[in-house]
Design a protein around this motif. Structure first.
Motif, short mmCIF file in Angstrom:
data_model
loop_
_atom_site.label_atom_id
_atom_site.label_comp_id
_atom_site.label_asym_id
_atom_site.label_seq_id
_atom_site.Cartn_x
_atom_site.Cartn_y
_atom_site.Cartn_z
N ILE A 48 0.98 -1.23 -0.01
CA ILE A 48 -0.04 -0.14 0.10
C ILE A 48 0.81 1.22 0.07
O ILE A 48 0.41 2.13 -0.66
N ALA A 83 1.78 1.88 -3.35
CA ALA A 83 0.75 2.18 -4.37
C ALA A 83 0.41 3.75 -4.13
O ALA A 83 0.18 4.54 -5.01
N SER A 131 -6.68 6.42 3.80
CA SER A 131 -7.88 6.49 2.76
C SER A 131 -7.95 7.80 2.20
O SER A 131 -8.23 7.93 0.84
N LEU A 145 -14.56 1.11 -2.58
CA LEU A 145 -13.55 0.13 -2.82
C LEU A 145 -12.33 0.47 -1.93
O LEU A 145 -11.50 -0.43 -1.42
N LEU A 146 -11.83 1.83 -1.82
CA LEU A 146 -10.93 1.95 -1.16
C LEU A 146 -10.83 1.64 0.38
O LEU A 146 -9.77 1.41 0.82
N VAL A 178 -9.65 -1.56 0.38
CA VAL A 178 -8.04 -1.87 0.28
C VAL A 178 -7.52 -1.49 1.46
O VAL A 178 -6.38 -1.90 2.05
N LEU A 222 -5.18 -4.23 3.50
CA LEU A 222 -3.70 -3.60 3.42
C LEU A 222 -2.98 -2.88 4.46
O LEU A 222 -1.80 -2.78 4.32
#
Length: 584
Positions: free
Chosen positions: A24, A27, A421, A525-526, A529, A533
């Motif tokens: 993460i 990303a 986030s 969706l986030l 994640v 993660l």
């Protein structure tokens, strides 16, 4: 000796939480780097936050069609205009009806807003008509000579066939000079020679038309007079030349530049027969062109008209491509063609893309005029945004106070997760602006604020599962791992329901509400994640620290405060075994 079995939930982030955190982190760095490298460090704003242009289009009554301005045609026009504008990359454009005959188009401030304004009211009525005669663009007084129409500088069209048909069309370079009397005779003769019957000049039972006997009927006489008097050098007269003419009737028209005027026969092929249109750059000729693919029905029509024209003499072997009453090109045809056509010539990239765009999405069912054009400032939207951000800040502050008061040390993990986030959401929104035209409007901001509660809810579910395990007498490290599978299922179900609601809302709504639905779906969706993660791996690492593992009163995991009864049970029971002497 057999290897000990892994405990439940031992895979994934338990044994090596650093991998998930590294993933993460990579990303986040990649998205942030891409945001700065692209030069788009802030999200693209919608019209309510950035301002823009508001255009009011008024539908014009159609000759012979008193009921043309109706709800069905207005809704069809709204749909076509919206697809045209957003086809240029101007996302979040608002197109809606106002009253029985007005359409309001709100275009956000941006690089394509001017280009979109030029297309919103373009009717895009495309017809392929045979050329009956052509002269210079100026009106011709009696006894004088009109200038010749060279056609230079006009976009030209090159019809092209399927693979088996060669290109055989070129621009008409020369048109005859004519006096007013000569022009009148040319109109009469052209209508007589035109094989396509018209309502005003038709043959029945082999009898000759009035034009054939030298006595033109009133309709032909009126068309002669209109053709002779037409001044194509006047932009207003050029725009009104074909008003009120039905596709099945002959008409007069001007070239786009006004240097030539045409007498055209009934339309043989229309824009509805065009299946697709694309702007392309011809490397060999070094020009921009618009290629059109016909439907099966349109291809047959195109083959029929080119076969008919190929047997005629100039200028009757030309066909005019008429767009909204103006002739954009008039190529010659030497043999029958089918399949596709190319409009080429003095196009720039933008003008070629504009024409391809309006042809691809179809013609408007009504004609419109710009009633008003106003500039929309972002002052009102800015005030609403400020109020929304204040409300969001208050809500976030209340969430933080609740987390600190109830979960104490665990609030640190929740706040770090909210921060991650927020970073992911911001960078993705900034990158989606140039990528797909996403624009952040007020409803989208509301969706982001609602997402704070969704994300906080996921943390609470996981934290409560951990606390339940501690209440049952387990120590923190096994409690963290045993709580995860149960919390994971709950989080996934909750987020799936939220995402499904956002998806349905996005599909069934239009305009600003889609911004809310898109943002809600993205942040949902986030949330998955971030929880998988970041939150879970961080919780695994924190469980190894003395502050959390010992159940410090400020950790939020104090066994006494949670009601657990000492002594605490281990995750595994130790069973005493008695060694028996080996048998001899």
């Amino acid at each position: 000796m057999a290897a000990p079995k892994k405990g439940r939930g031992s895979t994934g982030g338990q044994g090596k939480p650093g991998r998930a955190l590294a993933l993460i982190l990579i990303a986040m760095v990649a998205l942030t780097g891409g945001m700065f490298l692209s030069g788009h460090t802030t999200p693209r704003l919608g019209i309510d936050l950035a301002g823009g242009t508001s255009i009011t289009l008024k539908a014009k009554s159609q000759p012979g069609k008193p009921d043309a301005i109706n709800e069905t045609n207005m809704n069809t026009a709204v749909s076509i205009i919206e697809r045209r504008v957003n086809g240029l990359g101007v996302s979040e454009a608002e197109v809606q009806t106002q009253g029985p005959s007005n359409i309001i188009v709100n275009i956000p401030k941006g690089t394509n807003s001017k280009q979109a304004r030029e297309q919103v009211g373009t009717t895009a009525q495309l017809y392929f008509r045979p050329v009956l005669t052509v002269t210079g663009g100026a009106p011709t007084p009696e006894g004088s000579t009109s200038p010749s129409a060279s056609g230079s500088g006009k976009p030209s069209a090159t019809p092209s066939a399927k693979a088996s048909d060669p290109e055989t069309a070129s621009d008409s370079k020369t048109t005859p000079s004519a006096s007013a009397t000569t022009q009148g005779r040319a109109v009469t003769g052209a209508l007589k020679e035109d094989a396509t019957p018209t309502p005003s000049a038709s043959t029945s039972g082999g009898s000759e038309t009035p034009a054939a006997t030298g006595t033109p009927d009133p309709a032909t006489a009126a068309l002669e007079k209109k053709f002779t008097a037409l001044d194509c050098t006047d932009a207003a007269a050029r725009a009104k030349a074909g008003d009120g003419v039905k596709p099945e009737d002959p008409t007069v028209a001007c070239s786009s530049e006004g240097d030539a005027k045409y007498l055209l026969g009934p339309a043989e092929v229309s824009g509805t027969d065009v299946d697709d249109a694309k702007a392309q750059f011809d490397q060999q000729r070094g020009i921009w062109l618009v290629s059109m693919e016909f439907t099966d029905k349109g291809s047959k029509k195109f083959q029929t008209i080119t076969k008919k024209l190929s047997s005629q003499q100039s200028p009757q072997n030309q066909f005019a491509i008429s767009l909204d009453g103006e002739v954009v090109s008039a190529p010659q045809v030497n043999e029958a063609l089918s399949g596709s056509a190319e409009i080429s010539g003095s196009f720039t990239q933008q003008s070629a893309e504009d024409l391809a765009n309006v042809l691809s999405y179809g013609a408007l069912p009504l004609s419109f005029s710009e009633d008003t054009v106003t500039t929309v400032t972002a002052a009102l939207g800015g005030e609403q945004l400020e109020a929304g951000l204040i409300a969001g800040a208050i809500g976030l502050a209340l969430v933080v106070i609740y987390l600190v008061a109830y979960y104490r040390g665990l609030a640190l993990i929740a706040l770090l997760s909210l921060l991650v986030s927020g970073i992911l959401t911001y960078t993705i929104m900034a990158l989606l602006g140039p990528a797909i035209g996403f624009a952040l409007n007020l409803p989208a901001v509301c969706g982001a604020i609602v997402a704070i509660g969704i994300t906080a809810d996921s943390f609470i579910v996981y934290f409560e599962r951990i606390r339940d395990e501690i209440r049952e007498g387990r120590t923190l490290r096994p409690a963290v791992e045993r709580a995860w599978p149960r919390a994971r299922r709950t989080i996934l179900v909750s987020d799936f329901v939220s995402f499904l609601a956002a998806a349905v809302l996005f599909l069934v709504t239009v305009g600003k509400v889609q911004g809310f639905a898109f943002t809600l779906g993205l942040t949902t969706l986030l949330d998955v994640v971030v929880v998988f993660l970041f939150t879970k791996p961080v919780m695994t690492l924190m469980a190894r620290t003395k502050f959390f593992a010992s159940g410090h009163p400020w950790s939020g995991l104090d066994p006494k405060r949670l009601g657990a009864k000492p002594p605490l049970r281990r995750s595994r029971r130790v069973t005493a075994r008695t060694d028996h002497p080996k048998e001899a």
